[in-house]
Design an enzyme around this catalytic site. Structure first.
Site, PDB file in Angstrom:
ATOM      1  N   LYS A 145      -3.507  -1.777   7.682  1.00 47.40           N
ATOM      2  CA  LYS A 145      -2.704  -0.597   8.014  1.00 47.40           C
ATOM      3  C   LYS A 145      -1.649  -0.972   9.059  1.00 47.40           C
ATOM      4  O   LYS A 145      -1.982  -1.501  10.119  1.00 47.40           O
ATOM      5  CB  LYS A 145      -3.594   0.538   8.560  1.00 47.40           C
ATOM      6  CG  LYS A 145      -4.703   0.981   7.617  1.00 47.40           C
ATOM      7  CD  LYS A 145      -4.167   1.627   6.362  1.00 47.40           C
ATOM      8  CE  LYS A 145      -3.581   2.991   6.601  1.00 47.40           C
ATOM      9  NZ  LYS A 145      -4.568   4.032   6.842  1.00 47.40           N
TER      10      LYS A 145
ATOM     11  N   LYS B 262       0.859  -1.193   0.000  1.00 46.68           N
ATOM     12  CA  LYS B 262       0.000   0.000   0.000  1.00 46.68           C
ATOM     13  C   LYS B 262       0.893   1.241   0.000  1.00 46.68           C
ATOM     14  O   LYS B 262       1.451   1.625   1.018  1.00 46.68           O
ATOM     15  CB  LYS B 262      -0.926   0.000   1.216  1.00 46.68           C
ATOM     16  CG  LYS B 262      -1.955   1.113   1.202  1.00 46.68           C
ATOM     17  CD  LYS B 262      -2.916   0.976   2.385  1.00 46.68           C
ATOM     18  CE  LYS B 262      -3.959   2.085   2.367  1.00 46.68           C
ATOM     19  NZ  LYS B 262      -3.360   3.418   2.523  1.00 46.68           N
TER      20      LYS B 262
ATOM     21  N   CYS C  94      29.434  34.774  12.197  1.00 47.05           N
ATOM     22  CA  CYS C  94      28.807  34.098  13.341  1.00 47.05           C
ATOM     23  C   CYS C  94      29.597  32.828  13.659  1.00 47.05           C
ATOM     24  O   CYS C  94      29.777  31.951  12.797  1.00 47.05           O
ATOM     25  CB  CYS C  94      27.362  33.732  13.012  1.00 47.05           C
ATOM     26  SG  CYS C  94      26.567  32.700  14.265  1.00 47.05           S
TER      27      CYS C  94
ATOM     28  N   ASP D 215       2.176   4.903   0.121  1.00 52.53           N
ATOM     29  CA  ASP D 215       1.697   6.082   0.851  1.00 52.53           C
ATOM     30  C   ASP D 215       1.855   7.315  -0.044  1.00 52.53           C
ATOM     31  O   ASP D 215       2.873   8.011  -0.017  1.00 52.53           O
ATOM     32  CB  ASP D 215       2.490   6.255   2.145  1.00 52.53           C
ATOM     33  CG  ASP D 215       1.790   7.187   3.125  1.00 52.53           C
ATOM     34  OD1 ASP D 215       0.624   7.545   2.873  1.00 52.53           O
ATOM     35  OD2 ASP D 215       2.408   7.557   4.134  1.00 52.53           O
TER      36      ASP D 215
ATOM     37  N   CYS E 144      20.811  36.310  17.893  1.00 53.71           N
ATOM     38  CA  CYS E 144      21.481  35.018  17.743  1.00 53.71           C
ATOM     39  C   CYS E 144      22.102  34.591  19.072  1.00 53.71           C
ATOM     40  O   CYS E 144      22.834  35.364  19.687  1.00 53.71           O
ATOM     41  CB  CYS E 144      22.564  35.119  16.664  1.00 53.71           C
ATOM     42  SG  CYS E 144      23.542  33.615  16.493  1.00 53.71           S
TER      43      CYS E 144
ATOM     44  N   CYS F  93      20.286  33.959  11.244  1.00 53.68           N
ATOM     45  CA  CYS F  93      21.376  34.867  11.584  1.00 53.68           C
ATOM     46  C   CYS F  93      22.142  35.136  10.286  1.00 53.68           C
ATOM     47  O   CYS F  93      22.601  34.198   9.638  1.00 53.68           O
ATOM     48  CB  CYS F  93      22.307  34.236  12.623  1.00 53.68           C
ATOM     49  SG  CYS F  93      23.793  35.217  12.925  1.00 53.68           S
TER      50      CYS F  93
END
Length: 668
Positions: free
Chosen positions: A310, A115, A427, A117, A404, A422
């Protein structure tokens, strides 16, 4: 070329391109390289531009996505698309079997299918030409999504016979496509899709077909709308007819003589489903005989001759202890739930991604909440919902920061994005994450430089960018905590060894946006060295198969930076290789290997080689790896726990090797 000659060549190109497309996307067994297909497709497009009258709805050129639609039109299905009743355990399946036996006796068989998805769709063909594709809708009326379905290359635009037929299938997004899509969304600060099914449905309900075309969707056809018109007498014969017409069906189906066989099939796939390249959420069981299906009939909503088992979605309850923030190498701020450890689908889960602030608000998540956790696709832990009724009043709201947490720069939300980012290029978190990426396994693969050591070196200010890694000395490293003489010597040797890596590893390690490891190898093979790539234009890059506009723009922008040129020069000065030194596949006709020109399938678990290593070595010797066993397969290499592919190979009398035989032949 006059119109008559152009018309003749156009028909030839249609036949060739349809043949190659079917081999690649349905049989998973291409007979020509991508470059050959692309060249023929370009020739066809040029012809259609010169002679517009030759452009037809079934042309292979019509798969890239056309004009943007205003809205989806409603369409009627020729026969209803009924939904199936559900079974959730063995007792439900035995009860279904009992009712079938009461109605038609004991002489019948079942067909079991995976089955998928995805999104149920209906395809209509008139005289063999694809005319209309629609969603299931309410079962009788769906939405016309023909333009989007045309972009799925496993859907034939012309059938092998001039028949008029309506067929049913499940369109889906393969796991690899889903992972790539969500990775791109994360990097762009966009909301990721929750699962492949939502991603497939969202892609097919876009008004711009070019979006669907970019998502690499696939499909399995599983039924004929009105099989009575075809003359077939069973569901399994109907599936064989779909194969003959040129459709892609799922070959993992199985006829079962009894409910015991059905239960064995269900149990087997419950264990094997994580290894599939697509998601399944259960098993569909149908009575095979169409005459017996008619005898059993239907209820108002579902047929009495079929049921969907299922798989249970394992969900557990635990406590959310805190929310941690991390800054990625692209600057995106990601909140992560820190959980009271809990077992989910066989592993202990302590953390779950919360993606972004909007999701936290939408689910009303507070620190201290009791939450339901599951693994998305049985892989990625996620918080499903909050048990509000268990709140004690001591729970605390979570507030995203305005600055940040690493560098104190003000966070921004770029228009159209859901993530906070940021944008400070200095950084420390982004630099640190970039360094960790650079030394990772798929990049420069520097053994001993794990996340802890990189963070330690960065914190001690011994490295500020990737070039600094190649300037580290014994004296600097020996002074670090938990670094003995042997560890330092091994690390320096590993750093030195990485200098000789082939260009694609360096390219991927540099973290150029949108350039993954596969694209890096394609680019490195094409340009050969860093200098040629640095001088490449956008047009040079987009001329390469697999390189789109966004990736090309990103590469050009990277090399235009003065800092990038300085960094590459520093790496050159340190002796880091700037050339592609990897092997190039040998053409089958130029190889004297036993693998040359052979179509080979790998199945089961190998002990001494990974699947990728085996695949790479075989391809370098002129062999071709495919994912499914057919009459065209020459050799099946079976490792531990080989399943249905091995069984099919035995049935077809295909040569079967074990890993020992493979290794023997690889050594030559």
């Amino acid at each position: 070329m006059d119109l008559q000659a152009a018309e003749k060549r156009t028909k030839e190109l249609h036949n060739l391109l349809n043949k190659y497309n079917y081999e690649y996307h349905v049989l998973d067994n291409p007979s020509v390289p991508d470059a050959e297909y692309d060249a023929l497709l370009k020739e066809l497009v040029d012809l259609e531009e010169t002679f517009p009258a030759l452009k037809t709805s079934d042309s292979p050129s019509q798969r890239v996505g056309g004009e943007i639609l205003d809205m989806f039109q409603k369409v009627q299905h020729h026969s209803p698309m009924l939904s199936l009743g559900n079974a959730f355990n063995e007792a439900d399946l035995r009860d279904f079997d009992r009712k079938v036996r009461q109605a038609i006796g004991d002489s019948f068989s079942y067909v079991c299918e995976l089955k998928i998805d995805g999104l149920a769709v209906s395809l209509r063909y008139v005289d063999g030409l694809f005319e209309l594709g629609a969603t299931r809708g309410d079962g009788t009326t769906g939405e016309d999504i023909t333009a989007n379905l045309r972009t799925i290359r496993s859907i034939p635009l012309r059938l092998n016979e001039q028949v008029s037929i309506e067929v049913r299938g499940e369109a889906f997004m393969p796991k690899k496509s889903f992972e790539a899509l969500n990775k791109a969304k994360d990097e762009n600060g966009e909301e990721p899709f929750a699962n492949p099914r939502n991603a497939a449905a969202g892609s097919l309900r876009q008004l711009d077909p070019r979006i669907a075309a970019s998502r690499n969707l696939d499909i399995f056809l599983y039924a004929i709308g009105d099989p009575g018109e075809t003359g077939v007498r069973s569901h399994s014969q109907g599936l064989d007819l779909l194969d003959d017409l040129g459709f892609k069906t799922n070959k993992e189906r199985q006829r079962c003589a009894s409910i015991e066989d059905v239960l064995q099939y269900v149990e087997g796939w419950q264990e094997k489903r994580p290894h599939l390249p697509y998601e399944i959420d259960g098993i569909v069981i149908k009575v095979d005989s169409l005459e017996q299906q008619d005898e059993l009939g239907t209820t108002a909503k579902s047929p009495r001759w079929a049921i969907a088992y299922k798989f249970p979605a394992e969900e557990v309850v635990t406590k959310l202890l805190n929310i941690e923030l991390s800054v990625g190498r692209t600057g995106v701020l990601t909140p992560t739930a820190l959980l009271e450890p809990v077992k989910v689908a066989g592993t202990t889960v302590k953390r779950a991604s919360l993606h972004n602030e909007d999701l936290i608000r939408e689910k009303d998540i507070k620190i201290g909440d009791s939450v339901v956790v599951k693994k998305a696709g049985d892989i990625i832990p996620e918080v499903v919902n909050v048990l509000v009724e268990r709140r004690t009043g001591e729970e605390v709201d979570f507030l995203m920061p305005t600055h940040c947490p690493e560098c104190e720069s003000e966070l921004v939300r770029i228009e159209g994005e859901v993530a906070l980012r940021c944008i400070n290029p200095k950084c420390p978190a982004q630099i640190r994450e970039g360094l960790i990426h650079f030394v990772s396994r798929n990049a420069m693969n520097i053994d001993g430089l794990g996340e802890r050591v990189v963070s330690q070196l960065f914190q001690e200010k011994l490295i500020e960018d990737v070039a600094d890694l190649y300037k580290l000395t014994y004296e600097q490293l020996i002074s670090l905590e938990r670094m003995g003489e042997k560890s330092v010597a091994n690390l320096l040797n590993a750093i030195n060894a990485s200098k000789s890596n082939s260009l694609e590893r360096l390219l991927f390690g540099l973290g150029i946006r949108h350039v993954g490891s596969k694209a890096a190898k394609t680019i490195a093979m094409e340009f050969g060295n860093m200098d040629k790539l640095a001088n490449a234009t956008r047009e040079d890059l987009t001329a390469i198969n697999e390189i789109g506009d966004k990736m090309a723009d990103s590469i050009v922008a990277f090399f235009e930076q003065e800092e990038a040129a300085e960094l590459i020069q520093e790496l050159k000065d340190s002796g880091v290789n700037m050339e592609y030194t990897g092997a190039r596949p040998v053409a089958a006709e130029e190889s004297d290997s036993v693998f040359a020109g052979k179509t080979i399938v790998l199945t089961g678990k190998l002990e001494q080689l990974s699947r990728n290593e085996a695949k790479e070595q075989i391809e370098l010797l002129g062999g071709k790896i495919t994912g499914s066993v057919s009459k065209k397969t020459d050799i099946v290499i079976a490792g531990e726990d080989a399943g249905s592919k091995l069984t099919k190979a035995e049935q077809l009398g295909i040569e079967i090797w074990d890993e020992e035989k493979l290794l023997e032949e690889l050594k030559g």
